[in-house]
Design a protein around this motif. Structure first.
Motif, short mmCIF file in Angstrom:
data_model
loop_
_atom_site.label_atom_id
_atom_site.label_comp_id
_atom_site.label_asym_id
_atom_site.label_seq_id
_atom_site.Cartn_x
_atom_site.Cartn_y
_atom_site.Cartn_z
N GLU A 156 4.22 -3.11 0.74
CA GLU A 156 4.67 -1.88 1.39
C GLU A 156 3.49 -0.92 1.54
OE1 GLU A 156 8.23 1.42 0.78
OE2 GLU A 156 7.75 0.10 -0.87
N ILE A 157 3.47 -0.23 2.65
CA ILE A 157 2.48 0.82 2.91
C ILE A 157 3.15 2.16 2.65
CG2 ILE A 157 1.13 1.97 4.73
CD1 ILE A 157 -0.09 -0.66 3.89
N ASN A 158 2.43 3.05 2.01
CA ASN A 158 2.94 4.39 1.76
C ASN A 158 3.00 5.15 3.09
OD1 ASN A 158 3.54 6.97 0.93
ND2 ASN A 158 1.93 7.08 -0.62
N PRO A 159 4.20 5.50 3.56
CA PRO A 159 4.30 6.20 4.84
C PRO A 159 3.67 7.59 4.81
CG PRO A 159 6.44 6.12 3.77
CD PRO A 159 5.51 5.27 2.96
N ASP A 160 3.41 8.11 3.62
CA ASP A 160 2.82 9.44 3.46
C ASP A 160 1.31 9.40 3.25
OD1 ASP A 160 5.44 10.52 3.56
OD2 ASP A 160 5.70 10.07 1.43
N ILE A 212 -5.54 8.35 -3.13
CA ILE A 212 -4.46 8.22 -2.16
C ILE A 212 -3.75 6.91 -2.45
CG2 ILE A 212 -3.89 7.94 0.29
CD1 ILE A 212 -6.59 9.46 0.83
N ILE A 213 -2.49 6.98 -2.85
CA ILE A 213 -1.73 5.75 -3.10
C ILE A 213 -1.38 5.18 -1.73
CG2 ILE A 213 0.24 4.69 -4.24
CD1 ILE A 213 -1.85 6.09 -6.14
N LEU A 214 -2.10 4.14 -1.36
CA LEU A 214 -2.00 3.56 -0.02
C LEU A 214 -0.76 2.68 0.15
CD1 LEU A 214 -3.54 3.41 2.66
CD2 LEU A 214 -4.78 1.47 1.75
N GLY A 215 -0.35 2.04 -0.93
CA GLY A 215 0.80 1.16 -0.84
C GLY A 215 0.96 0.34 -2.10
N LYS A 216 1.79 -0.69 -1.98
CA LYS A 216 2.10 -1.57 -3.11
C LYS A 216 1.67 -2.99 -2.77
CE LYS A 216 4.54 1.42 -5.65
NZ LYS A 216 5.76 1.18 -6.38
N GLY A 219 -11.33 15.54 -7.26
CA GLY A 219 -11.62 14.84 -8.50
C GLY A 219 -12.46 13.61 -8.23
N PRO A 220 -12.66 12.80 -9.25
CA PRO A 220 -13.55 11.64 -9.12
C PRO A 220 -13.06 10.54 -8.18
CG PRO A 220 -12.50 11.67 -11.27
CD PRO A 220 -12.14 12.95 -10.60
N LEU A 221 -11.81 10.61 -7.76
CA LEU A 221 -11.28 9.62 -6.81
C LEU A 221 -10.83 10.28 -5.51
CD1 LEU A 221 -9.21 7.37 -9.26
CD2 LEU A 221 -11.44 6.89 -8.25
N HIS A 222 -11.38 11.44 -5.22
CA HIS A 222 -10.98 12.20 -4.03
C HIS A 222 -11.06 11.34 -2.77
CE1 HIS A 222 -10.67 15.92 -1.55
NE2 HIS A 222 -11.27 15.14 -0.66
N GLY A 223 -9.91 11.20 -2.09
CA GLY A 223 -9.86 10.50 -0.81
C GLY A 223 -10.01 9.00 -0.88
N ILE A 224 -9.91 8.42 -2.06
CA ILE A 224 -10.06 6.97 -2.21
C ILE A 224 -8.69 6.31 -2.11
CG2 ILE A 224 -10.87 5.10 -3.70
CD1 ILE A 224 -13.10 7.02 -2.67
N PRO A 225 -8.47 5.49 -1.08
CA PRO A 225 -7.20 4.77 -0.96
C PRO A 225 -7.09 3.66 -2.02
CG PRO A 225 -8.37 4.86 1.14
CD PRO A 225 -9.33 5.28 0.07
N ILE A 226 -5.94 3.61 -2.67
CA ILE A 226 -5.73 2.64 -3.76
C ILE A 226 -4.38 1.96 -3.56
CG2 ILE A 226 -5.35 2.42 -6.24
CD1 ILE A 226 -7.31 4.66 -6.68
N LEU A 227 -4.38 0.65 -3.75
CA LEU A 227 -3.12 -0.10 -3.77
C LEU A 227 -2.70 -0.28 -5.22
CD1 LEU A 227 -3.83 -2.96 -1.20
CD2 LEU A 227 -2.19 -1.11 -0.93
N LEU A 228 -1.41 -0.16 -5.47
CA LEU A 228 -0.85 -0.39 -6.80
C LEU A 228 -0.02 -1.67 -6.78
CD1 LEU A 228 0.60 3.17 -7.54
CD2 LEU A 228 -1.57 2.22 -8.36
#
Length: 163
Positions: free
Chosen positions: A77-81, A150-154, A101-110
Motif C-alpha cells: 500500500e502507498i500512503n495517500p497522504d 515521510i511514511i511512504l507506504g507499507k 530532524g535527522p530524517l527530514h523529507g526521507i521517504p520510508i516504507l514500513l
C-alpha cells in the motif's frame, strides 16, 4: 557464513531481479540524482542546498515503486497522504530555513505489521485483518515522524510475518 558471502548473495539476487525485469539501468535517475544510491545524508544535503525538495524526492520514489512493484509486489500500500506530508515538510523548511530532524523529507516504507495511525491499513499481510484499525500507533512510527520521515507506504511480508 561471513558478511562477504551474504553481500555476494545480495548482489547476485539484485542482478537476478534486474535481469528478470529487464531494467535498462541498474540505477534510477530522478532530477539528476541516482535515487538507488542516494544516502540519507546526501538527500538532506540536496534539500539544504535546495537542489531537491521532499516533494520531488517522494515523487521519485513513488515513480520507482510504480515501475517495479507490478512485477515484484513488494509494496502492499502507498500512503495517500505522502505527498501532502512532503509538502508540509518543504513548507517547514521554507519558513524556518532548517530541517525538522535527522530524517527530514526521507521517504520510508514500513513492514505491514507496523501499526500506523493514518489512512493506511495494518494487515500483517493477512486478509483476516483487512479493514481493522490498530488501537494505537507503533512507537517507532511516532519517532520516525518526529524525525521528519515521510511514511511512504507499507511493504509486503509473509502472512503474519511467519508467526
Amino acid at each position: 557464513m561471513g558478511s562477504t558471502s551474504k553481500d555476494m548473495r545480495l548482489i547476485i539476487f539484485c542482478l537476478q531481479v534486474y535481469s528478470l525485469y529487464q531494467l535498462d539501468e541498474l540505477h534510477a535517475q530522478c532530477h539528476g540524482v541516482d535515487i538507488c544510491e542516494l544516502s540519507i545524508l546526501e538527500a538532506q544535503e540536496l534539500q539544504l542546498n535546495r537542489s531537491l525538495d521532499a516533494v520531488q524526492l517522494t515523487e521519485c520514489y513513488l515513480r520507482r515503486i510504480g515501475e517495479l512493484n507490478p512485477g515484484l509486489n513488494a509494496v502492499i500500500e502507498i500512503n495517500p497522504d505522502a505527498l501532502e506530508i512532503a509538502k508540509s515538510l518543504d513548507g517547514f523548511q521554507q519558513r524556518t530555513g532548517a530541517l525538522l530532524g535527522p530524517l527530514h523529507g526521507i521517504p520510508i516504507l514500513l513492514k505491514d505489521n507496523i501499526a500506523t495511525n493514518d489512512s493506511m491499513e495494518t494487515t500483517a499481510g493477512s486478509i483476516a485483518l483487512i479493514g481493522s484499525k490498530p488501537i494505537k500507533e507503533a512507537t517507532v512510527v511516532t519517532r520516525l515522524q518526529k524525525a521528519g520521515a515521510i511514511i511512504l507506504g507499507k511493504s509486503n511480508l509473509s502472512e503474519l510475518a511467519g508467526y
